[in-house]
Scaffold this motif. Structure first.
Motif, PDB file in Angstrom:
ATOM      1  N   ALA A  38       2.375   1.330  -9.442  1.00  0.00           N
ATOM      2  CA  ALA A  38       1.461   2.221 -10.150  1.00  0.00           C
ATOM      3  C   ALA A  38       2.219   3.457 -10.630  1.00  0.00           C
ATOM      4  O   ALA A  38       3.320   3.769 -10.154  1.00  0.00           O
ATOM      5  N   TRP A  39       1.613   4.173 -11.560  1.00  0.00           N
ATOM      6  CA  TRP A  39       2.147   5.454 -12.029  1.00  0.00           C
ATOM      7  C   TRP A  39       2.318   6.367 -10.820  1.00  0.00           C
ATOM      8  O   TRP A  39       1.446   6.465  -9.960  1.00  0.00           O
ATOM      9  N   ASP A  40       3.466   7.037 -10.718  1.00  0.00           N
ATOM     10  CA  ASP A  40       3.746   7.910  -9.580  1.00  0.00           C
ATOM     11  C   ASP A  40       3.648   9.364 -10.015  1.00  0.00           C
ATOM     12  O   ASP A  40       4.548   9.897 -10.654  1.00  0.00           O
ATOM     13  N   LYS A  41       2.542   9.989  -9.664  1.00  0.00           N
ATOM     14  CA  LYS A  41       2.283  11.383 -10.063  1.00  0.00           C
ATOM     15  C   LYS A  41       3.322  12.319  -9.485  1.00  0.00           C
ATOM     16  O   LYS A  41       3.801  13.231 -10.159  1.00  0.00           O
ATOM     17  N   ASP A  42       3.707  12.107  -8.223  1.00  0.00           N
ATOM     18  CA  ASP A  42       4.708  12.966  -7.585  1.00  0.00           C
ATOM     19  C   ASP A  42       6.039  12.915  -8.335  1.00  0.00           C
ATOM     20  O   ASP A  42       6.652  13.943  -8.603  1.00  0.00           O
ATOM     21  N   LEU A  43       6.488  11.702  -8.683  1.00  0.00           N
ATOM     22  CA  LEU A  43       7.724  11.578  -9.468  1.00  0.00           C
ATOM     23  C   LEU A  43       7.584  12.273 -10.813  1.00  0.00           C
ATOM     24  O   LEU A  43       8.503  12.942 -11.279  1.00  0.00           O
ATOM     25  N   SER A  44       6.431  12.112 -11.426  1.00  0.00           N
ATOM     26  CA  SER A  44       6.182  12.732 -12.721  1.00  0.00           C
ATOM     27  C   SER A  44       6.296  14.250 -12.624  1.00  0.00           C
ATOM     28  O   SER A  44       6.890  14.889 -13.486  1.00  0.00           O
ATOM     29  N   ASP A  45       5.740  14.822 -11.568  1.00  0.00           N
ATOM     30  CA  ASP A  45       5.806  16.271 -11.386  1.00  0.00           C
ATOM     31  C   ASP A  45       7.226  16.751 -11.115  1.00  0.00           C
ATOM     32  O   ASP A  45       7.619  17.825 -11.559  1.00  0.00           O
ATOM     33  N   ARG A  46       8.002  15.945 -10.389  1.00  0.00           N
ATOM     34  CA  ARG A  46       9.351  16.369 -10.000  1.00  0.00           C
ATOM     35  C   ARG A  46      10.413  16.073 -11.048  1.00  0.00           C
ATOM     36  O   ARG A  46      11.325  16.866 -11.234  1.00  0.00           O
TER      37      ARG A  46
ATOM     38  N   ALA B 213       0.837  -1.201   0.000  1.00  0.00           N
ATOM     39  CA  ALA B 213       0.000   0.000   0.000  1.00  0.00           C
ATOM     40  C   ALA B 213       0.876   1.257   0.000  1.00  0.00           C
ATOM     41  O   ALA B 213       0.608   2.208  -0.746  1.00  0.00           O
ATOM     42  N   LYS B 214       1.933   1.262   0.801  1.00  0.00           N
ATOM     43  CA  LYS B 214       2.825   2.427   0.898  1.00  0.00           C
ATOM     44  C   LYS B 214       3.445   2.767  -0.454  1.00  0.00           C
ATOM     45  O   LYS B 214       3.559   3.932  -0.820  1.00  0.00           O
ATOM     46  N   TYR B 215       3.847   1.746  -1.207  1.00  0.00           N
ATOM     47  CA  TYR B 215       4.515   1.961  -2.490  1.00  0.00           C
ATOM     48  C   TYR B 215       3.562   1.831  -3.680  1.00  0.00           C
ATOM     49  O   TYR B 215       4.006   1.866  -4.818  1.00  0.00           O
ATOM     50  N   ASP B 216       2.267   1.677  -3.399  1.00  0.00           N
ATOM     51  CA  ASP B 216       1.248   1.522  -4.444  1.00  0.00           C
ATOM     52  C   ASP B 216       1.692   0.452  -5.441  1.00  0.00           C
ATOM     53  O   ASP B 216       1.850   0.702  -6.636  1.00  0.00           O
ATOM     54  N   ALA B 217       1.924  -0.748  -4.907  1.00  0.00           N
ATOM     55  CA  ALA B 217       2.471  -1.846  -5.699  1.00  0.00           C
ATOM     56  C   ALA B 217       1.590  -3.084  -5.596  1.00  0.00           C
ATOM     57  O   ALA B 217       0.782  -3.214  -4.675  1.00  0.00           O
ATOM     58  N   GLU B 218       1.755  -3.974  -6.546  1.00  0.00           N
ATOM     59  CA  GLU B 218       1.042  -5.253  -6.570  1.00  0.00           C
ATOM     60  C   GLU B 218       2.043  -6.372  -6.799  1.00  0.00           C
ATOM     61  O   GLU B 218       3.043  -6.189  -7.489  1.00  0.00           O
ATOM     62  N   LEU B 219       1.747  -7.545  -6.247  1.00  0.00           N
ATOM     63  CA  LEU B 219       2.542  -8.744  -6.487  1.00  0.00           C
ATOM     64  C   LEU B 219       1.785  -9.661  -7.423  1.00  0.00           C
ATOM     65  O   LEU B 219       0.565  -9.779  -7.337  1.00  0.00           O
ATOM     66  N   GLN B 220       2.522 -10.328  -8.300  1.00  0.00           N
ATOM     67  CA  GLN B 220       1.922 -11.363  -9.136  1.00  0.00           C
ATOM     68  C   GLN B 220       2.993 -12.387  -9.506  1.00  0.00           C
ATOM     69  O   GLN B 220       4.180 -12.120  -9.400  1.00  0.00           O
ATOM     70  N   ILE B 221       2.535 -13.550  -9.898  1.00  0.00           N
ATOM     71  CA  ILE B 221       3.437 -14.606 -10.358  1.00  0.00           C
ATOM     72  C   ILE B 221       3.337 -14.651 -11.876  1.00  0.00           C
ATOM     73  O   ILE B 221       2.241 -14.742 -12.429  1.00  0.00           O
ATOM     74  N   GLU B 222       4.487 -14.567 -12.537  1.00  0.00           N
ATOM     75  CA  GLU B 222       4.510 -14.654 -14.002  1.00  0.00           C
ATOM     76  C   GLU B 222       5.412 -15.805 -14.419  1.00  0.00           C
ATOM     77  O   GLU B 222       6.411 -16.088 -13.770  1.00  0.00           O
TER      78      GLU B 222
ATOM     79  N   GLY C  19       6.967   9.374 -14.273  1.00  0.00           N
ATOM     80  CA  GLY C  19       6.273   8.715 -13.178  1.00  0.00           C
ATOM     81  C   GLY C  19       6.286   7.209 -13.281  1.00  0.00           C
ATOM     82  O   GLY C  19       5.611   6.531 -12.525  1.00  0.00           O
ATOM     83  N   ILE C  20       7.061   6.690 -14.237  1.00  0.00           N
ATOM     84  CA  ILE C  20       7.125   5.244 -14.416  1.00  0.00           C
ATOM     85  C   ILE C  20       8.119   4.643 -13.429  1.00  0.00           C
ATOM     86  O   ILE C  20       9.269   5.056 -13.350  1.00  0.00           O
ATOM     87  N   VAL C  21       7.649   3.666 -12.672  1.00  0.00           N
ATOM     88  CA  VAL C  21       8.514   2.917 -11.763  1.00  0.00           C
ATOM     89  C   VAL C  21       8.653   1.529 -12.365  1.00  0.00           C
ATOM     90  O   VAL C  21       7.663   0.833 -12.573  1.00  0.00           O
ATOM     91  N   PRO C  22       9.875   1.105 -12.695  1.00  0.00           N
ATOM     92  CA  PRO C  22      10.053  -0.194 -13.354  1.00  0.00           C
ATOM     93  C   PRO C  22       9.590  -1.367 -12.499  1.00  0.00           C
ATOM     94  O   PRO C  22       9.639  -1.322 -11.273  1.00  0.00           O
TER      95      PRO C  22
END
Length: 93
Positions: A67-75, A41-50, A79-82
């Protein structure tokens, strides 16, 4: 030999000197799940098995999608987190 008051001693497991933190195996599992969900939740992330394997051989890995990070995008205009591909084993050490 010196007398030791065991009532005031912190319980330990095995040869460790750290205090016992978990009440049971189930308690440890529940605490891990709670902390993992909090981190996701803190990092707005999801886990999955691929499956990264070929048609005849499975190679499943844990993938963390952010998820897309609006704050990073603004700064920093990005906003893409790999993705983080964990692989088959990760022990945290």
């Amino acid at each position: 030999m010196e007398n030791v008051d065991l009532k005031n001693e912190t319980p330990t497991f095995g040869n460790t000197v750290l205090p016992a933190v978990f009440l049971s195996g189930k308690d440890k599992q529940e605490q891990f799940q709670k902390e993992l969900k909090s981190l996701l939740a803190k990092y707005d992330a999801e886990l999955q098995i691929e499956n990264f394997g070929s048609g005849w051989s499975d190679d499943e890995k844990i993938v963390v999608d952010f998820a897309w990070d609006k704050d990073l995008s603004d700064r920093v205009n990005d906003g893409i987190v790999p993705q983080w591909v964990v692989g088959r084993w990760e022990n945290g050490r």
